[in-house]
Design a protein around this motif. Structure first.
Motif: not given
Length: 109
Positions: A8, A10-13
């Motif tokens: 879960n 994200s790529n941004d995280t």
């Protein structure tokens, strides 16, 4: 302990975690003995305290270092966020982080 689900994130995280990791110094160094129980225990403690840590794996080929990083992540129920050269960034979220020790809290994540 149940294995956490990192799907879960994200790529941004992941990008933010890599950015924080860029500013960290390695606090775990895998020596010639490889993954010993003591090294795994110390890595787990560091993850509990800091949540995001940098590990240096100086020996072996690129494939051996990646295998070592994956084995260390599996043994500590953490995730390899980033792997470049001899450095590996490991992440394990702590449900009750210590704001004075957590790298995530320190860098405003």
């Amino acid at each position: 302990m149940a294995k956490p689900n990192f799907k879960n994130l994200s790529n941004d995280t992941l990008k933010e975690l890599r950015g924080i990791g860029h500013r960290l110094n390695p606090i775990i160094m895998v020596g010639g003995n490889g993954l010993t129980p003591t090294l795994i225990e110390e890595t787990a403690r560091a993850l509990s305290d800091h949540e995001l840590i940098k590990v240096k794996i100086p020996a072996g080929s690129a494939d051996e270092r990646k295998e070592c990083a994956s084995a260390l992540a599996d043994a500590t129920d953490s995730q390899v966020v980033h792997h470049i050269g001899r450095m590996v960034l490991l992440f394990r979220k702590n449900d009750e982080p210590n704001d004075k020790l957590s790298n995530l809290a320190r860098f405003g994540f």
